[in-house]
Design a protein around this motif. Structure first.
Motif: not given
Lengths: 201, 195
Positions: A51-64
């Motif tokens: 989740y952290g990696l996805a959040l870092r790349i997408t910058r959106s909680r829902a998308d991450a």
């Protein structure tokens, strides 16, 4: 009365890291054989980093959240073909990074079509759990100013300790492009970091 | 290590142990490089963020959903449609349709072509010493010569369709033999991925 035989684990206390790795390998092996309970445990072990990696790349909680969940589902589907050439975590993070970049691309295309504001980029990502939350928050702010491919490259290079060739393969980019992203990201981060030193001190 | 450029190069090279002592010595006397070292450590730190509540449950729900969809797809592959549904999709059916259209459109030309081909085959067979085959071909076409163009076309159509059906049957039988030998089922993925 004879002394009961000591448990092998008690006789030779195993190194906890080795034990954890063995347990993780066993979980992966069970999940490869479609053991849902084992896969659930893998999800619980890896969810924060994915989740952290996805959040870092997408910058959106829902998308991450969506991207990380999708990546786990994809991992479940592809697990029978997982050869164990890298750790499950590294393999999973490649899937997460690839999917997160795809998501950012499709969001950008959609936003361009709708002529809307860059909502995803505007949403500040929360500071990840780190030893120094202030430092982590500051770093995340700076990382957030990078482009999505630069964020992905930096995250995989530093956070996953992956070489440039592996990152290029993961993201489907030429090696030279990855090197360029990395060099530009480093330069931008260092410049912004040094510029911010005055503010924080 | 005497300057900041060399220090940054050391960082870019992944902080090799060989020059670590010199680099740290430089950083201890240079605020800028000390700060860059802090940045590098922060970048290398794990970037986990607490996943939202119910994350694992949601993943498992999606996993089960994906499994369900796969099971449905697998059932569709394993339980093929009845022959009268799948037959029109076969290439042989398309060929038969093309053949029938050709017969309806150019019956006389097709008949002449068939007669010429039969003559050629007959001559070749006679040359090769297959006199029995020549007699059989002559015998087969002799009654048809007396028929009208429509009857001849119908005869050709029936013969053509029968030939195509026989070819399709042969193909299907060969397919079954290959499937039994290799464990490969058409449309169900490779043997390695099939479970």
């Amino acid at each position: 009365m004879p002394e009961p035989a000591a448990h092998p684990a008690a006789a030779t206390p195993p190194d906890s890291t080795a034990r954890q790795e063995a347990a993780a390998r066993e979980l992966v092996e069970r999940a490869r054989h479609r053991d849902e309970e084992a896969f659930r445990m893998l999800v619980e072990l890896h969810r924060d980093r994915a989740y952290g990696l996805a959040l870092r790349i997408t910058r959106s909680r829902a998308d991450a959240e969506d991207v990380a969940q999708e990546a786990f589902v994809r991992a479940w589907e592809a697990l029978p073909g997982f050869r164990g050439e890298s750790t499950f975590g590294t393999w999973l993070h490649r899937i997460v990074a690839r999917r997160a970049l795809d998501r950012v691309d499709s969001l950008r295309r959609r936003q361009r079509r709708e002529l809307d504001l860059d909502d995803a980029a505007a949403e500040p990502a929360p500071a990840p759990a780190a030893r120094d939350p202030l430092l982590a928050a500051r770093l995340e702010r700076l990382v957030g100013d990078l482009s999505a491919p630069q964020r992905a490259v930096v995250s995989l290079f530093y956070g996953q300790d992956q070489p440039v060739e592996a990152i290029a393969a993961t993201l489907g980019l030429p090696e030279n492009t990855v090197k360029t992203h990395l060099a530009r990201a480093r330069a931008a981060l260092r410049e912004a970091w040094l510029a911010g030193d005055g503010e924080t001190t | 290590m005497h300057d900041c450029t060399a220090f940054e190069r050391w960082l870019d090279d992944g902080r090799p142990a060989l020059q670590a002592e010199a680099a740290h010595a430089h950083a201890s006397g240079c605020a800028r490089c000390a700060s860059l070292l802090v940045l590098e450590d922060a970048l290398a730190a794990p970037f986990a963020a607490p996943a939202p509540r119910g994350f694992a449950d949601a993943v498992m729900l999606r996993v089960r959903d994906a499994e369900h969809r796969r099971a449905i797809a697998r059932a569709r592959i394993e339980a093929p449609a009845p022959w009268w549904v799948s037959a029109p999709a076969e290439p042989a059916a398309a060929l038969a349709l093309v053949g029938a259209s050709l017969l309806l459109w150019r019956a006389a030309d097709v008949w002449r072509g068939a007669v010429a081909l039969a003559g050629t085959c007959s001559a070749w067979a006679a040359g090769a010493g297959f006199t029995g085959l020549t007699a059989a071909l002559g015998g087969a076409f002799a009654p048809a010569r007396a028929l009208g163009a429509t009857a001849q076309s119908t005869l050709l159509f029936v013969a053509g369709t029968a030939t195509l059906a026989a070819a399709w049957g042969l193909y299907a039988a060969a397919d079954r033999v290959v499937a039994r030998a290799s464990g490969f089922v058409r449309g169900a993925g490779t043997p390695a991925t099939r479970r």
